[in-house]
Design an enzyme around this catalytic site. Structure first.
Site, mmCIF file in Angstrom:
data_model
loop_
_atom_site.group_PDB
_atom_site.id
_atom_site.type_symbol
_atom_site.label_atom_id
_atom_site.label_comp_id
_atom_site.label_asym_id
_atom_site.label_seq_id
_atom_site.Cartn_x
_atom_site.Cartn_y
_atom_site.Cartn_z
ATOM 1 N N ASP A 52 -13.041 9.257 -6.208
ATOM 2 C CA ASP A 52 -12.546 8.112 -6.988
ATOM 3 C C ASP A 52 -13.017 8.312 -8.424
ATOM 4 O OD1 ASP A 52 -11.565 5.736 -7.865
ATOM 5 O OD2 ASP A 52 -12.746 4.455 -6.530
ATOM 6 N N ARG B 194 0.837 -1.202 0.000
ATOM 7 C CA ARG B 194 0.000 0.000 0.000
ATOM 8 C C ARG B 194 0.872 1.252 0.000
ATOM 9 N NH1 ARG B 194 -4.903 0.380 -1.590
ATOM 10 N NH2 ARG B 194 -5.525 -1.382 -0.290
ATOM 11 N N HIS C 193 -0.057 3.479 -10.534
ATOM 12 C CA HIS C 193 -1.054 3.870 -9.517
ATOM 13 C C HIS C 193 -0.346 4.599 -8.368
ATOM 14 C CE1 HIS C 193 -4.010 3.326 -6.345
ATOM 15 N NE2 HIS C 193 -4.779 2.526 -7.043
ATOM 16 N N ARG D 281 1.083 -6.415 -10.223
ATOM 17 C CA ARG D 281 1.539 -5.766 -8.981
ATOM 18 C C ARG D 281 1.876 -6.751 -7.874
ATOM 19 N NH1 ARG D 281 -3.521 -2.758 -5.953
ATOM 20 N NH2 ARG D 281 -5.127 -4.313 -6.326
ATOM 21 N N GLU E 17 -3.034 8.781 -10.924
ATOM 22 C CA GLU E 17 -2.605 7.571 -11.634
ATOM 23 C C GLU E 17 -2.641 7.823 -13.138
ATOM 24 O OE1 GLU E 17 -5.166 4.404 -10.124
ATOM 25 O OE2 GLU E 17 -5.495 5.620 -8.348
HETATM 26 O O1 LIG Z 1 -7.281 -1.381 -2.885
HETATM 27 P P1 LIG Z 1 -6.690 -1.394 -4.285
HETATM 28 O O2 LIG Z 1 -7.078 -2.625 -5.067
HETATM 29 O O3 LIG Z 1 -5.218 -1.162 -4.264
HETATM 30 O O4 LIG Z 1 -7.345 -0.180 -5.054
HETATM 31 C C1 LIG Z 1 -7.271 1.104 -4.571
HETATM 32 C C2 LIG Z 1 -8.036 2.067 -5.475
HETATM 33 O O5 LIG Z 1 -7.416 2.103 -6.727
HETATM 34 C C3 LIG Z 1 -7.965 2.998 -7.717
HETATM 35 O O6 LIG Z 1 -7.649 4.279 -7.504
HETATM 36 C C4 LIG Z 1 -9.434 2.783 -7.892
HETATM 37 O O7 LIG Z 1 -10.011 3.778 -8.727
HETATM 38 C C5 LIG Z 1 -10.153 2.699 -6.572
HETATM 39 O O8 LIG Z 1 -11.501 2.335 -6.796
HETATM 40 C C6 LIG Z 1 -9.498 1.685 -5.660
HETATM 41 O O9 LIG Z 1 -10.167 1.637 -4.419
#
Ligand SMILES: O=P(O)(O)OC[C@H]1O[C@H](O)[C@H](O)[C@@H](O)[C@@H]1O
Length: 304
Positions: free
Chosen positions: A215, A75, A171, A101, A275
């Site tokens: 988002d 994260r 991302h 990833r 992103e």
């Molecule tokens: O929790 P993850 O799978 O890493 O995703 C984290 C985030 O990524 C992106 O930004 C998406 O648009 C979100 O909808 C999502 O919650």
């Protein structure tokens, strides 16, 4: 898999490019040069840290509750979303944002550039298991150039005989003083799909400011974005090419608590994801023999 000894013997350069294994067995490369330092995990080709020496505060945000374990995305930093973005189009049991990833990557080269920047070139290792999720022949390379700016090139080559459709994103989590004081410019007068409201299509007027869960997939957006942070008196510039979507994300408090690894002490307040992607309407068709590259460059400046 390449052992730490082999990696250091073949690709290491003293303390300038040094491979080690953390307590969970994740292989990491530590880079130190006159411009910056960085750490990249080979699982996911995941840039966890990049710190230009002229920047007082962290530029990338890494959760203090990030889990550095096999098969789980870290994260923070720069997760590589590939070969789909978000949920898989037809099979929800597959890893959101694709498997790259959390997959293993290998080092194919390390280079010290004439200007002192460090170039780390990694390639996704194909396995039978991944082949089941992505039955296409291709080569995927991530080149990370660690300098006073951070550059990344994610290259997909179709080595097969049929075209395929690709979704992807770098991302990136950026560190900010407080999500409620920053603003992002560069997306004025564009359209976005609002994921908080079931992908409702909306129009962006002016700069982006944050007061709640955000988002958004900004579609058909290729321009440079700037994160202006008056709390740190810092601008982060996000330049890109080969990317037609920009995803902007902050989960806000409740979602952050549900996600779980987003940090203690309101960690979510100190991050924003900008992103560089090809997502939803902007997925890319890669023809046989074609090479597609998504490239980003992040730089910072302080102001008075
Ligand atoms: O929790 P993850 O799978 O890493 O995703 C984290 C985030 O990524 C992106 O930004 C998406 O648009 C979100 O909808 C999502 O919650």
């Amino acid at each position: 898999m390449q052992s730490i000894q082999q990696l250091n013997a073949r690709y290491g350069v003293g303390q300038k490019i040094h491979f080690y294994s953390d307590q969970n067995g994740l292989v990491t490369v530590h880079i130190e040069n006159p411009h910056a330092s960085a750490k990249i995990a080979l699982q996911g080709a995941h840039v966890m840290e990049w710190q230009p020496h002229h920047s007082e505060e962290p530029v990338l945000w890494l959760s203090d509750q990030a889990r550095f374990v096999r098969g789980r995305s870290i994260r923070g930093g720069v997760p590589v979303c590939w070969p789909w973005f978000g949920a898989h189009a037809t099979d929800e049991s597959l890893c959101p944002h694709g498997f790259a990833r959390v997959a293993q990557w290998k080092i194919v080269d390390t280079v010290i550039d004439p200007d002192g920047a460090t170039r780390i070139i990694m390639q996704l290792i194909e396995t039978q298991q991944l082949g089941k999720q992505w039955p296409h022949h291709c080569e995927v390379t991530l080149t990370v150039i660690v300098g006073s700016a951070l550059r990344m090139q994610l290259t997909t080559t179709n080595t097969g005989t049929a075209p395929f459709v690709l979704g992807e994103a770098l991302h990136t989590y950026f560190h900010v003083s407080d999500i409620e004081v920053i603003k992002i410019s560069g997306l004025d007068n564009t359209q976005y799909q609002d994921k908080v409201e079931g992908y409702a299509v909306k129009q962006q007027e002016g700069d982006i400011r944050f007061t709640e869960e955000t988002d958004r997939v900004y579609i058909n957006t290729e321009s440079t974005c700037v994160i202006e942070d008056p709390g740190l008196r810092r601008r982060i510039t996000v330049q890109k090419s080969g990317s037609k979507s920009t995803v902007v994300w902050n989960p806000w408090g409740q979602k952050a608590a549900e996600i779980g690894d987003l940090g203690s002490h309101s960690g979510w307040r100190h991050m924003v994801c900008v992103e560089s992607a090809n997502a939803t309407d902007n997925v890319v068709t890669v023809a046989p023999g074609e090479v597609h590259t998504l490239e980003v460059e992040y730089s910072t400046e302080y102001y008075l």
